[in-house]
Each structure stands twice: as structure tokens, then as C-alpha cells.
Design a protein around this motif. Structure first.
Motif, PDB file in Angstrom:
ATOM      1  N   PRO A 245       0.814  -1.229   0.000  1.00 52.56           N
ATOM      2  CA  PRO A 245       0.000   0.000   0.000  1.00 52.56           C
ATOM      3  C   PRO A 245       0.838   1.266   0.000  1.00 52.56           C
ATOM      4  CG  PRO A 245      -0.057  -1.044   2.153  1.00 52.56           C
ATOM      5  CD  PRO A 245       0.616  -2.006   1.231  1.00 52.56           C
ATOM      6  N   VAL A 246       2.034   1.208   0.607  1.00 53.07           N
ATOM      7  CA  VAL A 246       2.907   2.385   0.608  1.00 53.07           C
ATOM      8  C   VAL A 246       3.309   2.746  -0.816  1.00 53.07           C
ATOM      9  CG1 VAL A 246       5.155   3.250   1.354  1.00 53.07           C
ATOM     10  CG2 VAL A 246       3.738   1.946   2.934  1.00 53.07           C
ATOM     11  N   MET A 247       3.569   1.739  -1.645  1.00 54.54           N
ATOM     12  CA  MET A 247       3.933   1.979  -3.041  1.00 54.54           C
ATOM     13  C   MET A 247       2.810   2.709  -3.768  1.00 54.54           C
ATOM     14  SD  MET A 247       4.821  -0.896  -5.910  1.00 54.54           S
ATOM     15  CE  MET A 247       3.145  -1.567  -5.750  1.00 54.54           C
ATOM     16  N   THR A 248       1.581   2.315  -3.503  1.00 53.07           N
ATOM     17  CA  THR A 248       0.443   2.956  -4.161  1.00 53.07           C
ATOM     18  C   THR A 248       0.329   4.425  -3.763  1.00 53.07           C
ATOM     19  OG1 THR A 248      -0.720   0.849  -4.118  1.00 53.07           O
ATOM     20  CG2 THR A 248      -2.042   2.808  -4.547  1.00 53.07           C
ATOM     21  N   ILE A 249       0.380   4.669  -2.458  1.00 51.52           N
ATOM     22  CA  ILE A 249       0.268   6.043  -1.972  1.00 51.52           C
ATOM     23  C   ILE A 249       1.440   6.888  -2.451  1.00 51.52           C
ATOM     24  CG2 ILE A 249       0.192   7.483   0.092  1.00 51.52           C
ATOM     25  CD1 ILE A 249      -2.361   5.929  -0.429  1.00 51.52           C
ATOM     26  N   THR A 250       2.646   6.316  -2.420  1.00 47.42           N
ATOM     27  CA  THR A 250       3.833   7.070  -2.810  1.00 47.42           C
ATOM     28  C   THR A 250       3.772   7.470  -4.275  1.00 47.42           C
ATOM     29  OG1 THR A 250       5.130   5.874  -1.162  1.00 47.42           O
ATOM     30  CG2 THR A 250       6.341   7.016  -2.898  1.00 47.42           C
ATOM     31  N   GLY A 251       3.287   6.581  -5.136  1.00 48.56           N
ATOM     32  CA  GLY A 251       3.179   6.918  -6.541  1.00 48.56           C
ATOM     33  C   GLY A 251       2.255   8.100  -6.780  1.00 48.56           C
TER      34      GLY A 251
END
Length: 326
Positions: A245-251
Motif C-alpha cells: 500500500p505504501v507503493m500505491t500512496i507514494t506513486g
């Protein structure tokens, strides 16, 4: 996978057409470009000739069709304030904004993720409480105030960093970059830190919350029962699942860094698209505003598409669901 990509591409095209339509409405209902170009004292014959030359006397949807074709080619006409092609102005300013956003994103990731993991694994310690307090300040304080405080401390009082401008740049064809000169790095530190602080604290708190959630799951309990070390559990199992989920938010936050760098660029007089947009709003420069809107929408669409594809690759449950028909 191909069907997934095609669906996302169709959605992206629909979104861009909708954004282009909104940008086109700016030309229709926010001022008259003919009056801006000729002035209030223009003769009726001059106004008619220019409206005909610009195609403004054609039906609404014909004008929108021409606008779509030109926008797809990156052409948005002339700036009403500067008299230059909007595509050239955006091309000159975009490298500075992208450079600032990328440096801020790297700072946010490489500082925020370790801080989030530490505060999750070392709850109750002094440093954990310090990090949580700093994150609360980072979320609460407005960006312009953080920028002003950094200028006051590090530029005015200590004199360590310059307070405005981009510094010395290196040119590669039409692209310019300050990351290949010491002076450029000297100038980018304060604006990049200012832009990164909110994203850093957001990532830190998100990683902390996700890590605590993952550590309570059953497979972590089974891993402990098998006798795995804390290092293997925390970094081999928990962190990997936390970063999905961090990857999604970071993108998505990277797109936000580019779109919302306006305040930071205004505080530090950074010669990027945000400062150009502020000037366009001040002078009602509709072509620049429309081009900025379309470009930011395109950046968000592309980043969202890439994040969706990465999420599809990283999370095997999506592939199993598609293949098994569940």
C-alpha cells in the motif's frame, strides 16, 4: 495482463478527454482572448478578423475538436501575457519542477520509510516519541510557513544555503538540470526539504500503521512459532507486505509533489511550472492555465497507470483472481 493494460489505457484516455474539455471551457468562459490580444481599443473589423483567424467563430464542438488535436500535439497557442508559445514556456519550466519533485520524493522515501519502521518496532522509546512529534508538526504546519522558517534559520541567520533561485544549471539539448553542479545542489536543498516534509511525515505514519497491522496477522505469529529471528520476520516478511500500500500512496504523492509545488516555488522563487501558473492566474493567462491543467492531469494519469501495473505485478492475488475467475 494485456486486457488489464487496455482497460487502464481506455480509462486514461477518457479522463484526459474530460480534463481537456474542462480546460477548453476556460477559453470559452474566462475572458475573451481576442480582447487580451488586441486590447480594449480594437476596432470591430480587427476583432472579427482575429476571431476568424483563431477559429473562434466556429461551432462549439468544432472548436473543441481543434483544441483536442492541438492539445494532443502539445500546442496550446500563445501566452496572452508573454506572447510566446505556451509549449515553449512549459518546456522551459518543466525540468525545474520535475527536478524539485524527484529530489523531494527521494528524501521522503529514504527518510520516511526507515522512520516509520523504527517507530513501529520501537514503540514507547524516546526516539520513537520524538519522531512521532516531528511527524505531527510536519503534518500540521503549512508548507509556506515551513519554507519561511527554513529561510529564516538556514539562509538568513546561519547563511548556509541561498534563499531563492535555481543556481547554476547544465544544459542537455532542450533539458536543463541543476543536479550536475554543486551550486545547483546548494540551491535545491531548502525547497526540496520544504516540499518533502509533509510527504515524509505522511509516509512515516502510513508505514508505521501498516507495519503494526501486519505484525498482528496470523502468518507473522506462525513465523514466530517456527523460531524465525526478529530480523527475518520484520524485514523478510512484514516490511515486504507493508510496502504494497505504501507503493500505491507514494506513486500518487509523486504526482501531488509536481502539482502542488506551487507554494514552495513561490516561496523560494523557484523557476518552475508552479511559479508560471501563479503568474498566469494573476494575469488571467488562459492558455498557460489550460496547458498546466492538462499536463498535471497527464502526469497523474501516467503515474496512476504505472502504480496500477506495479500493484498488479507485486500482489499475486490479483493475478490469481483473474486467472481463476474468482
Amino acid at each position: 495482463m494485456i486486457a488489464f493494460v487496455l482497460r487502464r489505457l481506455i480509462q486514461a484516455v477518457i479522463v484526459m478527454i474530460a480534463v481537456a474539455f474542462i480546460a477548453f471551457l476556460l477559453f470559452q468562459y474566462v475572458g475573451d482572448p481576442v480582447v487580451f490580444l488586441l486590447g480594449q481599443d480594437a476596432k470591430p473589423e480587427q476583432i472579427r478578423e482575429l476571431r476568424s483567424a483563431l477559429g473562434l467563430d466556429q461551432p462549439f464542438f468544432v472548436q473543441f475538436g481543434h483544441f483536442l488535436v492541438n492539445a494532443a500535439q502539445g500546442e496550446f497557442g500563445l501566452s496572452l501575457r508573454q506572447g510566446a508559445k505556451v509549449s515553449r514556456l512549459i518546456g522551459e519550466r518543466f525540468p525545474a519542477t520535475l527536478e524539485l519533485a524527484l529530489v523531494a520524493a527521494v528524501l521522503a522515501l529514504f527518510i520516511g520509510i526507515p522512520m516509520g519502521v523504527y517507530t513501529a518496532l520501537r514503540r514507547g522509546t524516546f526516539m520513537s516519541q520524538v519522531f512521532m512529534t516531528v511527524s505531527l508538526l510536519g503534518v500540521s504546519l503549512p508548507t509556506f510557513l515551513i519554507g519561511i522558517l527554513l529561510i529564516l534559520v538556514f539562509a538568513v541567520t546561519l547563511g548556509w544555503f541561498p534563499s531563492f533561485g535555481r543556481g547554476e544549471t547544465v544544459t542537455f539539448g532542450w533539458w536543463t538540470s541543476g543536479l550536475f553542479s554543486a551550486d545547483g545542489w546548494h540551491h535545491i536543498v531548502l525547497p526540496a526539504v520544504t516540499l518533502a516534509i509533509f510527504q515524509l511525515t505522511l509516509i512515516m505514519r502510513l508505514v508505521r500503521a501498516e507495519t503494526l497491522e501486519v505484525l498482528r496477522t496470523d502468518y507473522i505469529k506462525f513465523a514466530r512459532a517456527r523460531g524465525l529471528s526478529n530480523r527475518a520476520i520484520h524485514f523478510g516478511h512484514a516490511l515486504k507486505n507493508t510496502l504494497v500500500p505504501v507503493m500505491t500512496i507514494t506513486g500518487l504523492q509523486l504526482g501531488g509533489l509536481i502539482a502542488f509545488a506551487i507554494i514552495t516555488e513561490s516561496v523560494f522563487q523557484w523557476p518552475g511550472m508552479g511559479l508560471l501558473f501563479i503568474q498566469a492566474v494573476t494575469f488571467a493567462d488562459i492558455p498557460v492555465m489550460a496547458a498546466y491543467l492538462c499536463l498535471i492531469a497527464l502526469i497523474f494519469v501516467v503515474i496512476n497507470l504505472v502504480v496500477d501495473l506495479l500493484y498488479f505485478v507485486v500482489d499475486p492475488r490479483l493475478r490469481v483472481g483473474k486467472a481463476g475467475g474468482h
